[in-house]
Enzyme design. Structure first.
Site, mmCIF file in Angstrom:
data_model
loop_
_atom_site.group_PDB
_atom_site.id
_atom_site.type_symbol
_atom_site.label_atom_id
_atom_site.label_comp_id
_atom_site.label_asym_id
_atom_site.label_seq_id
_atom_site.Cartn_x
_atom_site.Cartn_y
_atom_site.Cartn_z
ATOM 1 N N VAL A 12 25.013 40.158 12.989
ATOM 2 C CA VAL A 12 24.736 39.318 14.162
ATOM 3 C C VAL A 12 24.715 37.840 13.776
ATOM 4 C CG1 VAL A 12 23.142 38.849 16.058
ATOM 5 C CG2 VAL A 12 23.462 41.205 15.264
ATOM 6 N N LYS A 100 14.951 43.640 18.809
ATOM 7 C CA LYS A 100 14.153 44.351 19.837
ATOM 8 C C LYS A 100 12.840 44.863 19.293
ATOM 9 C CE LYS A 100 17.526 47.171 18.186
ATOM 10 N NZ LYS A 100 18.917 46.947 17.904
ATOM 11 N N GLU A 124 17.498 37.705 25.217
ATOM 12 C CA GLU A 124 18.513 38.417 26.009
ATOM 13 C C GLU A 124 19.251 39.474 25.176
ATOM 14 O OE1 GLU A 124 19.670 38.009 29.541
ATOM 15 O OE2 GLU A 124 20.328 39.936 28.744
ATOM 16 N N VAL A 127 18.276 43.603 24.406
ATOM 17 C CA VAL A 127 18.555 44.783 25.254
ATOM 18 C C VAL A 127 19.995 44.704 25.740
ATOM 19 C CG1 VAL A 127 17.935 46.039 27.363
ATOM 20 C CG2 VAL A 127 16.162 44.846 26.050
ATOM 21 N N ILE A 131 25.471 42.502 27.234
ATOM 22 C CA ILE A 131 25.336 42.573 28.702
ATOM 23 C C ILE A 131 24.288 41.562 29.151
ATOM 24 C CG2 ILE A 131 24.888 44.064 30.683
ATOM 25 C CD1 ILE A 131 25.110 46.482 28.830
ATOM 26 N N GLY A 182 31.197 53.380 11.618
ATOM 27 C CA GLY A 182 30.302 52.224 11.454
ATOM 28 C C GLY A 182 29.392 51.970 12.639
ATOM 29 N N ASP A 196 15.017 53.326 19.021
ATOM 30 C CA ASP A 196 15.699 52.084 19.422
ATOM 31 C C ASP A 196 15.668 51.945 20.955
ATOM 32 O OD1 ASP A 196 17.747 49.839 18.775
ATOM 33 O OD2 ASP A 196 18.801 51.075 20.238
ATOM 34 N N LYS A 200 13.787 49.153 23.731
ATOM 35 C CA LYS A 200 14.510 48.448 24.801
ATOM 36 C C LYS A 200 13.903 48.741 26.165
ATOM 37 C CE LYS A 200 18.699 48.370 21.992
ATOM 38 N NZ LYS A 200 19.892 49.137 21.598
ATOM 39 N N GLY A 297 27.196 45.116 18.368
ATOM 40 C CA GLY A 297 28.338 44.498 17.683
ATOM 41 C C GLY A 297 28.151 43.000 17.571
#
Ligand code: HSE
Length: 401
Positions: A12, A100, A124, A127, A131, A182, A196, A200, A297
């Site tokens: 990231v 998160k 943002e 989650v 999107i 991956g 996870d 969220k 991603g």
């Protein structure tokens, strides 16, 4: 010039640095200012990276530099992300994160600290990856009386379930494929056990109710118990199995859960395949609103992180984010009502009828599979126990929605 520091130069962090560099013209125009990546904090050195001269190993360099306006925490995990976030906010720096875990555990504390120090805390990217979902909920949907937020919040598990449905693969084979591609970590527990997704749904619940529910209070089931036989049975009744995070409230009761559900094919969430995520918000008078896109991603997550940065640069008004307080007083899940698909062996239709009343049978090889009437969790478990006492063996139970 706005100076930023990126904490963590993994997938990231690298995506954020790339986006800020490659889309420099767009971000400068939108943010109404140039952006300078002043520091990148990581334990490692990156001698062949174009950003190698930005890398530092000591967070003190960043927090003590008054020129740093905004810290982008993309390290993951609770510690030291928690300590760095507190230090940065206390030093009057905005903080943006995709983490998160730290938002679900400490988001209330960070928002209060940001307000006290006149800076922003935004998340943002925590989650739904790329999107835009949290900001639209805050800005455009919260005026509704929201009764439910539900979503496919984990790309890895959605990929695995899609492979099980489309190619008839076993859970184990689909997981291995996800790891080879991956999507899933070598240790995939946080994804496949639902952890996870529970983080969220905790964040989404906090935004719509103001209540930050500890994740250990969320009834969480992963997908490890979903069998090929269940996929076959679900196809026979025209449904799909999806791991959903759900927050259901009528103002007084509040149920929060992560579990596999059987979705009818007319539900938009049933069409979300592969690593994609989607979040559906249901409220009055708006009805159903759905947000859909790539849930993970480098590029998608960086898009959401930099979107937060643009918002902060345009307006550092923190008051739009709702006040969030920790709350563990959610409704007892044993009162949650649903109808379930149940597969058992060692039971006869007469015993099932005696326990559950009229059920809908599904033709299943070697098993007694049926759909129960709507009843509470407590009632369902009690009836299953009664069947087990007569020699029944439970193979699967998945709730319908
Ligand atoms: N492991 C997560 C997923 C990454 O598969 O959705 C994004 O949070």
């Amino acid at each position: 010039m706005t100076n930023v520091a990126i904490l963590g130069f993994g997938v990231v962090g690298g995506g954020v640095a790339d986006l800020l560099t490659k889309n420099e013209a767009e971000v400068t125009k939108l943010g109404k200012d140039g952006i300078n990546i002043k520091y990148i904090l990581d334990l490692r050195d990156f001698p062949s990276s174009p950003f190698c001269n930005k890398v530092v190993h000591d967070f003190g360099v960043i927090v003590n530099d008054p020129a740093v306006d905004t810290v982008i925490e993309v390290m993951g995990g609770s510690h030291p992300a928690y300590e760095y976030t507190v230090a940065a906010l206390s030093a009057g720096k905005n903080v943006i994160t995709s983490n998160k875990e730290v938002v679900a555990n400490f988001g209330d504390e960070f928002l209060a600290l940001a307000e006290k120090n006149g800076v922003c805390y935004r998340f943002e990217a925590a989650v739904g990856g790329g999107i835009p979902v949290l900001s639209p909920i805050i800005h455009c949907v919260r005026q509704n009386r929201i009764t439910e937020v539900r979503g496919i919040l984990n790309g890895t598990t959605n990929y695995i379930l899609t492979k099980m449905f489309t190619f008839g693969e076993s859970f184990e084979a689909a997981l291995k494929d996800a790891q080879d591609k991956g999507f899933a970590e070598r240790n995939p527990d946080a994804d496949i056990l639902g952890t996870d997704a529970s983080r969220k749904i905790a964040i989404l619940t906090a935004l719509v109710t103001g209540k930050l529910v500890p994740t250990d209070k969320i009834h969480t089931e992963g997908i490890t118990g979903v069998r090929h036989e269940d996929v076959v049975a679900s196809e026979k009744i025209g449904r799909k199995i999806k791991l959903l995070g759900r927050c259901i409230t009528d103002g007084e009761s509040l149920y929060v859960t992560v579990a596999p559900f059987l979705l009818s094919s007319d539900m938009p969430l049933s069409t979300v395949s592969g690593v994609y995520n989607a979040v559906e918000v249901i409220g009055e008078p708006v009805k159903n609103v759905m947000f859909y896109g790539p849930g993970a991603g480098a590029g998608p997550t960086a898009s959401a992180v930099v979107g937060d940065l643009m918002e902060i640069m345009r307006s550092s008004d923190n008051s739009v984010v709702p006040t969030i307080k920790k709350c563990d007083g959610i409704s007892d899940f044993s009162e949650f009502k649903s109808s379930s698909y149940i597969a058992m062996t060692g039971v006869c239709p007469a015993c099932v009828k005696a326990a559950f009343g009229e059920v809908q049978y599904i033709d299943a090889e070697g098993e007694c599979a049926f759909i129960t009437p709507v009843m509470t969790e407590g009632e369902q478990l009690e009836k299953i126990e009664a069947l087990k006492a007569k020699g029944g063996v439970i193979k699967s139970r998945i709730r319908l929605i």
